[in-house]
Structure formats: C-alpha cells, structure tokens
Design an enzyme around this catalytic site. Structure first.
Site, short mmCIF file in Angstrom:
data_model
loop_
_atom_site.label_atom_id
_atom_site.label_comp_id
_atom_site.label_asym_id
_atom_site.label_seq_id
_atom_site.Cartn_x
_atom_site.Cartn_y
_atom_site.Cartn_z
N ASP A 114 -27.94 -18.45 -58.05
CA ASP A 114 -26.66 -17.71 -58.13
C ASP A 114 -26.90 -16.27 -58.58
O ASP A 114 -26.22 -15.35 -58.11
CB ASP A 114 -25.73 -18.40 -59.15
CG ASP A 114 -25.31 -19.79 -58.67
OD1 ASP A 114 -24.50 -20.43 -59.37
OD2 ASP A 114 -25.80 -20.19 -57.60
N GLU A 136 -29.23 -14.24 -57.92
CA GLU A 136 -29.63 -13.37 -56.78
C GLU A 136 -28.39 -13.01 -55.97
O GLU A 136 -28.18 -11.86 -55.60
CB GLU A 136 -30.66 -14.10 -55.92
CG GLU A 136 -31.05 -13.40 -54.61
CD GLU A 136 -31.75 -12.06 -54.83
OE1 GLU A 136 -31.98 -11.69 -55.99
OE2 GLU A 136 -31.99 -11.36 -53.83
N TYR A 137 -27.52 -14.01 -55.73
CA TYR A 137 -26.28 -13.76 -54.98
C TYR A 137 -25.45 -12.70 -55.73
O TYR A 137 -24.99 -11.71 -55.14
CB TYR A 137 -25.48 -15.06 -54.82
CG TYR A 137 -24.20 -14.90 -54.04
CD1 TYR A 137 -23.01 -14.57 -54.69
CD2 TYR A 137 -24.18 -15.03 -52.65
CE1 TYR A 137 -21.83 -14.40 -53.97
CE2 TYR A 137 -23.01 -14.86 -51.93
CZ TYR A 137 -21.85 -14.53 -52.60
OH TYR A 137 -20.68 -14.35 -51.88
N GLU A 139 -12.18 -39.78 -37.36
CA GLU A 139 -12.41 -38.84 -38.46
C GLU A 139 -11.65 -39.29 -39.71
O GLU A 139 -10.63 -39.96 -39.59
CB GLU A 139 -11.90 -37.44 -38.07
CG GLU A 139 -12.54 -36.88 -36.84
CD GLU A 139 -11.81 -35.64 -36.32
OE1 GLU A 139 -11.01 -35.04 -37.06
OE2 GLU A 139 -12.04 -35.29 -35.14
N LYS A 181 -9.04 -38.76 -42.53
CA LYS A 181 -7.81 -37.95 -42.52
C LYS A 181 -7.69 -37.29 -43.90
O LYS A 181 -7.22 -37.89 -44.86
CB LYS A 181 -6.59 -38.81 -42.23
CG LYS A 181 -5.30 -37.99 -42.04
CD LYS A 181 -4.15 -38.86 -41.52
CE LYS A 181 -2.89 -38.06 -41.27
NZ LYS A 181 -2.33 -37.46 -42.51
N ARG A 237 1.06 -24.70 -40.98
CA ARG A 237 1.59 -25.33 -39.76
C ARG A 237 3.05 -24.98 -39.56
O ARG A 237 3.50 -24.71 -38.44
CB ARG A 237 1.43 -26.85 -39.90
CG ARG A 237 1.73 -27.61 -38.64
CD ARG A 237 1.53 -29.12 -38.81
NE ARG A 237 2.19 -29.79 -37.74
CZ ARG A 237 3.52 -29.96 -37.69
NH1 ARG A 237 4.25 -29.55 -38.70
NH2 ARG A 237 4.09 -30.54 -36.66
N GLU A 262 -7.98 -28.49 -42.36
CA GLU A 262 -7.22 -28.98 -43.51
C GLU A 262 -7.76 -28.31 -44.76
O GLU A 262 -8.96 -28.44 -45.08
CB GLU A 262 -7.37 -30.51 -43.61
CG GLU A 262 -6.31 -31.18 -44.46
CD GLU A 262 -5.03 -31.49 -43.66
OE1 GLU A 262 -4.99 -31.21 -42.44
OE2 GLU A 262 -4.08 -32.01 -44.28
N LYS A 294 -9.06 -40.05 -32.07
CA LYS A 294 -8.77 -39.15 -30.95
C LYS A 294 -9.57 -39.55 -29.72
O LYS A 294 -10.76 -39.91 -29.84
CB LYS A 294 -9.16 -37.69 -31.30
CG LYS A 294 -8.50 -37.17 -32.56
CD LYS A 294 -9.10 -35.84 -33.00
CE LYS A 294 -8.49 -35.39 -34.30
NZ LYS A 294 -9.11 -34.15 -34.82
N LYS A 314 -2.81 -44.96 -41.22
CA LYS A 314 -2.52 -44.68 -42.63
C LYS A 314 -2.98 -45.86 -43.48
O LYS A 314 -2.61 -47.01 -43.19
CB LYS A 314 -1.02 -44.47 -42.83
CG LYS A 314 -0.44 -43.39 -41.95
CD LYS A 314 -0.75 -42.00 -42.47
CE LYS A 314 0.21 -41.64 -43.59
NZ LYS A 314 0.13 -40.23 -43.97
N1 LIG Z 1 -5.89 -34.28 -41.93
C1 LIG Z 1 -6.92 -34.41 -41.08
O1 LIG Z 1 -8.06 -34.63 -41.49
C2 LIG Z 1 -6.67 -34.25 -39.60
C3 LIG Z 1 -5.40 -33.93 -39.14
N2 LIG Z 1 -5.17 -33.78 -37.80
C4 LIG Z 1 -6.20 -33.96 -36.93
O2 LIG Z 1 -6.02 -33.81 -35.60
C5 LIG Z 1 -4.71 -33.68 -35.07
C6 LIG Z 1 -4.23 -32.26 -35.05
C7 LIG Z 1 -3.38 -32.16 -33.81
C8 LIG Z 1 -3.67 -33.34 -32.95
C9 LIG Z 1 -4.74 -34.13 -33.63
N3 LIG Z 1 -7.44 -34.28 -37.34
C10 LIG Z 1 -7.71 -34.44 -38.65
N4 LIG Z 1 -8.97 -34.77 -39.06
#
Ligand SMILES: NC(=O)c1cnc(OC2CCCC2)nc1N
Length: 325
Positions: free
Chosen positions: A34, A36-37, A112, A114, A135, A169, A285, A309
């Site tokens: 740190d 050096e930074y 992924e 959330k 958003r 996010e 997705k 969820k």
């Molecule tokens: N909160 C999250 O981590 C998260 C939220 N949204 C999305 O993708 C949505 C965005 C629009 C269509 C797919 N990905 C995420 N990982």
C-alpha cells in the site's frame, strides 16, 4: 520537472495506479505494498497541483472528486434496464425451462449468484468511465456517476478503448455493513436493516465523500451492447468484461440442462452464508444471444432469464444489547 516530462510522468502514474488498483480491488492480488501505491498517488497529486491542466476527470486522484450535489440529474438509459421474473421452487424452474425449449429448442444456461445490492448502469466511451446511473423505472434513472467513481473496483479506464454500456450490482460487503451499523449504533443513529438498504442509501447520498466512506463494491453482470461488439453469448460477454478490467463474479456456471441448473442453485442455498456479501437467490439466463433474441422480453422482464429466490430465512432479530440505564 518541466511540463513535457510532467506530461509523460502523469501518464505513467495513471497507468501504474490504475493497474495497482485493479490488482488490489478486482483481483484481490496486490503486487505492491500500500505504501508504494500511496507514494505514487502523492506524486500524481503534487504534479496535478503544479500543472492543474494535467488534472483530468479520469485521473486516479479524482475518485472522490465530486462536490456535493443539490439533486440528482435524471438519465435516460440507452437500452432499458429490464427486471427479472421470479421462480420460488423447482417446479417454477422446470416450467421456465419448458417454455424456453418450446420456443428455441436445446439451450445452455448461465447460472449466477443474485447479488443483493442496487442495480446500476455504467457507460464507458473510448475506454473512459463517463456516466453511471441507477435503474430507476428501467427507462429513466438517476445520475450517480460521482458516487460510483468512489467504488474502487469500478475501473475509471478500461484495458481497451471501447465504448460499452455495462450493467452490474453495487453492494456493501457484510463486514462493511456490520462496521457501519456498529458506528451508527454508537452514535445513536438509526441502523440500516440490511446491506442492500445500506448500499442504496449510500449511493443516494448527494455528497460523494459519504459514499466513499461506505466501502461499497461492484460486480458487473451484463454487457448491453455485446452484439454490436460481435459477442455471441452471455458467458463470452462476462469473460470479455473481465478482460476489460471489470470485477465479475467467479461463482458462475454454464449448465447444459435444467437438472444441472437445479443442482447448482440448490447447492448455493446453504453455501451462501459463507460468502462475504449477501445474495437473495440465483439468476438463470439463456446463454446464446441469438436464442435470447428469439425469446425476447415482455414489457418488464426478459423471457430468457429468471431469478430463483431463496426462501427468506426466519429473521432472527439480533438483540442489540441495550445499555440499561
Ligand atoms: N443481482 C444480480 O446479481 C443480477 C441481476 N440481474 C441480472 O441479469 C438481469 C438483468 C436484466 C436481465 C437479466 N444478473 C444478475 N447477476
């Protein structure tokens, strides 16, 4: 140092400070101490004081640059920020999968975590961070550029001089949340209910110095203009975002079918307690952008993605030992 040498040295200091910041805050693997930074940062600040015309908006010295605002300016998103439909159990996920495969046949999914924070949109032009927004209602958000600049894992300049619209996010790590509420409790101030509210409250501060004090972080999870960059799938887009210098979440998995999705999703229900940040579920997705295009979106949400969820844990209210007077 004469001006010509100063110009070259300032450019070199930008390069070094951006690289060291990237190693520390994105890779979590600093290559210099740190001290050096800090020494390089002091050198940059001194040169910018000597030659004010060399102090540019993207300078590493300007992360906490903004003056306190009177209000937030509205921003129209170039591409609408969609929201996610929710799944609450395995059956909902299988229904989603059935609808998707009816429309486009065999698919691969990207799963992924959330992240439970605040969705933001980041605009970069020729590699430079130029604007960040909340958003809002999906079409119009608030300009929080100066606050987002204080997030150290947000690159002020990308590793390629590209123009991109990125979604991510912003969040507050659990540790930062606990420390913040401890401080507020000692000052007799109202506590934040959870890290998500704390992150949202921090980014809606008009004074960037407050946002800078809140140790916010950022994962990016979408490249809105991926197709114009010739990228064919979401998983490739995430790899590209990482190469550009963004912080992407490493716990993602490409799944060949809904059974793999369900197994991965359920595995994180328990494991999430060990994460240094809060998640409220998983996001699934369709990987191929061509198939996403075929599936399209409703007015609000894409048909090619769904949020699973996690059931809300019974909230064990942490009694704050109240000093009995
Ligand atoms: N909160 C999250 O981590 C998260 C939220 N949204 C999305 O993708 C949505 C965005 C629009 C269509 C797919 N990905 C995420 N990982």
């Amino acid at each position: 140092m004469d001006k010509q040498d100063a110009i070259a040295r300032v450019e070199e200091l930008h390069r070094l400070l951006n690289q060291y910041n990237y190693e520390y805050h994105v890779l979590d693997k600093p290559s210099v101490p740190d001290a050096e930074y800090d020494r390089l940062m002091q050198e940059l600040i001194a040169l910018e004081a000597q030659y004010p015309e060399l102090k540019t908006k993207d300078s590493p010295s300007q992360r906490v640059g903004g003056q306190a605002l009177d209000a937030f300016v509205k921003v129209q998103h170039h591409m609408p920020m969609l929201s996610l439909a929710n799944a609450f159990n395995e059956g909902d996920l299988r229904d989603f999968d059935r609808r998707v495969r009816q429309e486009v046949g065999d698919v691969k999914y990207v799963c992924e975590l959330k992240i439970d924070g605040l969705a933001v949109s980041l605009r970069y032009e020729d590699g430079y961070f130029v604007q960040g927004a909340t958003r809002g209602d999906g079409l119009i958000g608030e300009d929080i550029t100066e606050n987002l600049k204080t997030i150290r894992s947000l690159p002020l300049r990308l590793k390629e001089n590209v123009t991109v619209e990125v979604r991510g996010e912003a969040f507050m790590p659990k540790k930062s949340f606990e420390i913040l509420n401890q401080q507020r409790s000692e000052r007799g101030e109202e506590l934040f209910a959870n890290p998500r509210n704390a992150a949202a409250g921090s980014l809606r501060q008009l004074d960037p110095k407050v946002a800078a004090s809140r140790n916010l972080d950022l994962f990016v999870y979408g490249l809105a203009n991926a197709e114009e960059l010739g990228i064919d799938s979401h998983s490739e887009a995430l790899d590209y975002l990482h190469e550009l210098g963004f912080k992407t979440n490493p716990e993602r998995r490409v799944c060949a079918n809904i059974d793999e999705v369900i197994q991965f999703v359920m595995s994180w229900h328990e494991k999430r307690a060990q994460l240094p940040y809060e998640i409220d579920g998983m996001v699934i997705k369709v990987d191929s952008f061509e198939q996403q295009e075929q599936l399209g979106a409703t007015a609000k949400s894409p048909r090619w993605a769904i949020a699973y969820k996690f059931p809300a844990e019974e909230v064990v209210t942490k009694l704050i030992d109240i000093e009995l007077s």
